[in-house]
Scaffold this motif. Structure first.
Motif, mmCIF file in Angstrom:
data_model
loop_
_atom_site.group_PDB
_atom_site.id
_atom_site.type_symbol
_atom_site.label_atom_id
_atom_site.label_comp_id
_atom_site.label_asym_id
_atom_site.label_seq_id
_atom_site.Cartn_x
_atom_site.Cartn_y
_atom_site.Cartn_z
ATOM 1 N N PHE A 1 56.643 50.603 68.946
ATOM 2 C CA PHE A 1 58.019 50.788 68.472
ATOM 3 C C PHE A 1 58.178 52.129 67.776
ATOM 4 C CE2 PHE A 1 61.915 50.242 66.145
ATOM 5 C CZ PHE A 1 62.691 49.535 67.037
ATOM 6 N N PHE B 1 59.066 54.710 70.099
ATOM 7 C CA PHE B 1 60.500 54.778 70.418
ATOM 8 C C PHE B 1 61.237 55.639 69.394
ATOM 9 C CE2 PHE B 1 64.539 52.890 68.955
ATOM 10 C CZ PHE B 1 65.354 53.286 69.988
ATOM 11 N N THR C 1 66.662 53.093 75.659
ATOM 12 C CA THR C 1 67.015 51.691 75.434
ATOM 13 C C THR C 1 66.238 50.793 76.385
ATOM 14 O OG1 THR C 1 69.198 52.493 74.836
ATOM 15 C CG2 THR C 1 68.966 50.140 75.121
ATOM 16 N N ILE D 1 62.923 50.239 74.851
ATOM 17 C CA ILE D 1 62.783 49.214 73.802
ATOM 18 C C ILE D 1 63.028 47.808 74.324
ATOM 19 C CG2 ILE D 1 62.953 50.264 71.516
ATOM 20 C CD1 ILE D 1 65.882 49.647 71.535
ATOM 21 N N ILE D 2 63.810 47.664 75.386
ATOM 22 C CA ILE D 2 63.912 46.325 75.970
ATOM 23 C C ILE D 2 62.517 45.881 76.401
ATOM 24 C CG2 ILE D 2 64.850 44.950 77.865
ATOM 25 C CD1 ILE D 2 67.253 46.823 77.882
ATOM 26 N N GLY E 1 60.427 45.043 73.448
ATOM 27 C CA GLY E 1 60.871 43.769 72.874
ATOM 28 C C GLY E 1 60.309 42.588 73.655
ATOM 29 N N TYR F 1 56.755 42.191 72.833
ATOM 30 C CA TYR F 1 56.597 41.619 71.491
ATOM 31 C C TYR F 1 56.839 40.119 71.519
ATOM 32 C CZ TYR F 1 57.232 40.790 66.525
ATOM 33 O OH TYR F 1 57.106 40.297 65.255
ATOM 34 N N GLN F 2 57.827 39.734 72.324
ATOM 35 C CA GLN F 2 58.163 38.327 72.434
ATOM 36 C C GLN F 2 56.965 37.511 72.935
ATOM 37 O OE1 GLN F 2 61.594 37.922 74.874
ATOM 38 N NE2 GLN F 2 62.290 36.104 73.811
ATOM 39 N N TYR G 1 70.613 34.505 74.964
ATOM 40 C CA TYR G 1 70.047 35.373 75.996
ATOM 41 C C TYR G 1 71.070 35.664 77.085
ATOM 42 C CZ TYR G 1 65.614 34.805 73.666
ATOM 43 O OH TYR G 1 64.625 34.831 72.740
ATOM 44 N N GLN H 1 73.537 49.209 73.915
ATOM 45 C CA GLN H 1 72.520 49.206 72.863
ATOM 46 C C GLN H 1 72.606 47.944 72.009
ATOM 47 O OE1 GLN H 1 73.437 53.104 71.118
ATOM 48 N NE2 GLN H 1 71.357 53.722 71.626
ATOM 49 N N VAL I 1 70.734 44.976 73.120
ATOM 50 C CA VAL I 1 69.297 44.971 72.818
ATOM 51 C C VAL I 1 69.060 44.520 71.377
ATOM 52 C CG1 VAL I 1 67.208 46.348 72.808
ATOM 53 C CG2 VAL I 1 68.976 46.812 74.464
ATOM 54 N N LEU J 1 69.120 40.897 71.428
ATOM 55 C CA LEU J 1 67.882 40.385 72.029
ATOM 56 C C LEU J 1 66.778 40.288 70.980
ATOM 57 C CD1 LEU J 1 66.134 39.762 74.634
ATOM 58 C CD2 LEU J 1 65.570 42.174 74.630
ATOM 59 N N TYR J 2 66.591 41.356 70.208
ATOM 60 C CA TYR J 2 65.532 41.362 69.204
ATOM 61 C C TYR J 2 65.781 40.314 68.124
ATOM 62 C CZ TYR J 2 62.743 45.466 70.465
ATOM 63 O OH TYR J 2 61.885 46.330 71.074
ATOM 64 N N MET K 1 65.119 36.713 69.309
ATOM 65 C CA MET K 1 63.741 36.261 69.513
ATOM 66 C C MET K 1 63.038 35.955 68.188
ATOM 67 S SD MET K 1 61.516 39.637 70.442
ATOM 68 C CE MET K 1 62.590 40.562 71.480
ATOM 69 N N ASN L 1 61.173 35.290 61.669
ATOM 70 C CA ASN L 1 60.327 36.485 61.640
ATOM 71 C C ASN L 1 61.166 37.693 61.218
ATOM 72 O OD1 ASN L 1 58.670 38.602 62.126
ATOM 73 N ND2 ASN L 1 58.150 38.024 64.224
ATOM 74 N N LEU M 1 60.296 40.854 61.015
ATOM 75 C CA LEU M 1 59.936 42.162 61.582
ATOM 76 C C LEU M 1 60.971 42.689 62.583
ATOM 77 C CD1 LEU M 1 57.823 44.439 61.672
ATOM 78 C CD2 LEU M 1 56.861 43.278 63.650
ATOM 79 N N PRO M 2 61.400 41.853 63.567
ATOM 80 C CA PRO M 2 62.402 42.381 64.510
ATOM 81 C C PRO M 2 63.685 42.829 63.801
ATOM 82 C CG PRO M 2 61.429 40.409 65.390
ATOM 83 C CD PRO M 2 60.929 40.530 63.992
ATOM 84 N N LEU N 1 63.014 46.262 62.662
ATOM 85 C CA LEU N 1 62.989 47.179 63.800
ATOM 86 C C LEU N 1 64.405 47.520 64.213
ATOM 87 C CD1 LEU N 1 60.237 45.564 66.057
ATOM 88 C CD2 LEU N 1 59.986 47.429 64.435
ATOM 89 N N ILE N 2 65.267 46.484 64.212
ATOM 90 C CA ILE N 2 66.620 46.706 64.697
ATOM 91 C C ILE N 2 67.431 47.539 63.714
ATOM 92 C CG2 ILE N 2 68.774 45.461 65.148
ATOM 93 C CD1 ILE N 2 66.524 45.941 67.417
ATOM 94 N N ALA O 1 66.758 50.787 64.913
ATOM 95 C CA ALA O 1 67.441 51.049 66.176
ATOM 96 C C ALA O 1 68.939 51.258 65.958
ATOM 97 C CB ALA O 1 67.202 49.904 67.150
#
Lengths: 495, 122
Positions: A137, A140, A178, A181-182, A185, A188-189, B13, B44, B47, B50-51, B54, B74, B76-77, B80-81, B84
């Motif tokens: 990450f 990125f 992008t 990062i998809i 991600g 990571y999942q 999703y 964007q 995404v 999405l993060y 999850m 969690n 952490l995501p 991260l976002i 982003a």
């Protein structure tokens, strides 16, 4: 003092240009900004050499940010491949900064030149960060730092087309990042980790799931956009053609190389060679690479703008690197990594010559270059030598990387591929000859202004680059051994 | 805290996919540069969703050290976002700034009109 700093070199390498960039904005003075950029570039160059030596003698360096253990904290990891790519980026930066002042002051309005140096330092930070980080990450984030600042650099071009070229690059570049990062991600999942070494350990368990296959797809397209992989290269020719000359030199020599590095890192350090049996990415890369080297070389022949011509040639050269990756053998990867280094030097030299030409005649249209062979003998002689290197004439670096590429193709029994590589080199002779013919065999038009050779601080960087083209073409020990051990560690699995 | 209505498992999703495709389609199909940037933003944001999705687990609370909290999402995501999002804001700002300059230089922000003018230049 120095010895206490040395374990922190990996982070200093990234933080130094990052801090220097805002300092340039504080001073707002062209001279000061240039001096800062020059000193930082050379310091980084020195650090790269030290890091490469350390890695060669002691193996990979792992630096934990804030001493947080992996995989919780971010790890900076310098192995031989990243040290090698870092050396490419910093050496080009160091050379370009010596060359820059005259060219920049002519092409960019004086109230904006300090911004040029600021953005250059940020691009530099991003590119070094990509090579040094061990976190998917974090990569990125550095990718976006380097991309956003390079959009600004391109938009500094004098013509209005520079603005649209920058915006188109921004749109495609953001889509690419992008996509990346998809992919990250999705990985990571499945694994719950972002550390590259850790990912490599945990991925094999879930490697055949659809999620991971989709991740590979997204990351391939995302990085493909960044490196100008045919047919995702559409942003590249305009961006290179309309950016200020110095920006073109720097980006052409470093940005796509770092993207190729990303591709190597993701494919071989994260997914591993088993990935190619799950998805036929290697065949896809081979086909796209072959189309790139043939069609882009052919398109280059018809260009009337020399910078654009070399931009198309760059897309073709990326094709060679991708073909090397598609072989998935040590020889193939050695060829790719060698070509990273060699092509950076070739294109740096060629674009530097064009920057010098633009400095004197305010144009890089091929028809306007008539008679330059006599008027600027040293500059144009450099163009010929660097051009020979691009074609792959023996005793130049271009020959070495093509030699290994063809060797790799023959090793796999791909005779037709080896043949097509030779054919595309012959196409390169045609477009290269077009420029030489006009520069040497046509007289300067009647009444054209007298022009003289460029100043020494522009000529010297050009000839240093050309000299290293020849030096590393004859003395291949350092580059080949570094590239080969990098390739071996990539094929062998974990970095 | 329990939500009043149970969100069906994969709804988020599906939203991600729809947003992603809508955003991507706008980027590709619209000639207006501002709309392209808006499309890029939607793309964007998908995404980001999405993060964030999850990292959420059923009945998961905020990650606070407390004896009462057994399950937590969690974090952490989310972090991260945040990064982003900052990148997204910077991209949008730079894109819009470039569009302002493009309008000054070309007098239009329609992609095809700009292409026509560029063809005339060449």
């Amino acid at each position: 003092m120095l010895s206490s700093l040395s374990p922190h070199l990996p982070i200093i390498q990234v933080v130094l240009p990052l801090i220097a960039a805002p300092i340039c904005v504080i001073f707002r003075r062209t001279g000061v900004a240039w001096l800062i950029a020059l000193v930082v570039s050379w310091l980084s160059f020195g650090i790269s050499i030290v890091l490469l030596e350390q890695v060669i003698s002691n193996g990979p360096i792992s630096y934990l940010l804030g001493s947080w253990p992996t995989p919780w904290g971010i790890e900076y990891r310098v192995d031989i491949l990243s040290a090698f790519v870092m050396l490419i980026v910093t050496s080009i930066g160091a050379i370009v900064m010596i060359f820059a002042p005259n060219s920049v002051h002519m092409e960019i309005p004086p109230d904006r030149t300090y911004l040029f140096y600021t953005m250059y330092l940020l691009t530099f930070t991003g590119l070094l960060g990509i090579t040094i980080t061990g976190d998917a990450f974090n990569l990125f984030v550095f990718l976006e730092i380097s991309s956003l600042s390079s959009y600004v650099l391109i938009s500094l071009g004098a013509e209005r087309n520079a603005l649209t070229a920058a915006l188109r690059y921004l749109i495609l570049g953001t889509v690419g990042a992008t996509f990346y990062i998809i992919g990250v991600g999705l990985m990571y999942q499945m694994t719950g980790t972002l550390n590259i070494t850790d990912l490599a350990e945990r991925l094999p368990e879930v490697a055949s799931t659809k999620t991971i296959l989709v991740a590979i797809g997204f990351i391939t397209v995302g990085i493909g956009l960044k490196l100008g992989l045919f047919p995702l290269h559409v942003w590249l020719p305009n961006a290179y053609a309309y950016a200020p000359s110095v920006v073109t030199v720097f980006l052409a020599a470093t940005a796509t190389k770092v993207a190729v590095y990303m591709m190597l890192r993701v494919y071989f350090s994260i997914f591993g060679t088993k990935m190619f049996s799950a998805l036929p990415i290697d065949e896809l890369l081979l086909i796209l690479g072959l189309i790139a080297i043939l069609s882009m070389s052919a398109v280059a022949i018809y260009q009337s703008n020399a910078k654009r011509l070399l931009a198309y040639s760059s897309v073709a050269q990326v094709g060679y690197m991708v073909i090397g990756i598609s072989m998935v053998t040590t020889t193939g990867l050695t060829a790719t990594i060698l070509h990273l280094f060699n092509h950076a030097m070739i294109k740096c030299a060629l674009f530097l010559v064009l920057a010098a030409v633009f400095y004197r005649i305010k144009s890089v249209k091929i028809e306007d270059m008539a008679g330059l062979g006599k008027a600027m003998p040293y500059t144009m002689a450099a163009f010929i030598v660097a051009g020979f290197s691009l074609l792959g004439v023996p005793l130049t670096v271009g020959f070495i990387s093509k030699w290994y590429l063809i060797l790799g193709a023959l090793e796999k029994g791909w005779w037709p591929v080896a043949g097509l590589i030779v054919v595309s080199s012959l196409l390169a002779v045609i477009y290269f000859w077009k420029i030489i013919e006009i520069a040497y065999f046509k007289p300067r038009p009647e009444g054209a202004a007298e022009i003289s050779e460029v100043p020494l601080n522009m000529l010297l960087p050009i000839w240093v680059m050309v000299g290293s083209n020849v030096y590393f073409g004859m003395n291949t020990d350092l580059t080949v051994s570094a590239a080969m051990s990098a390739a071996k560690s990539l094929i062998g699995g974990a970095p | 805290m329990q939500l009043p209505v149970e969100i069906p498992g994969l709804l988020n999703y599906w939203i991600v996919i729809v947003l992603m495709m809508v955003g991507f389609f706008v980027v590709i199909s619209h000639g207006n540069l501002v709309k392209k940037i808006v499309g890029l933003n939607v793309f964007q944001v998908s995404v980001f969703v999405l993060y964030i999705t999850m990292s959420k687990i059923d009945g998961g609370a905020a990650p606070i050290l407390d004896d009462a909290i057994k399950n937590y999402s969690n974090p952490l995501p989310h972090v991260l976002i945040l990064t982003a999002i900052v990148v997204g804001v910077a991209t949008t700002a730079l894109g819009l700034a470039l569009i302002v300059r493009i309008r000054d230089a070309y007098g239009t922000i329609e992609d095809d009109e700009i292409t026509n003018q560029e063809r005339d230049d060449a």
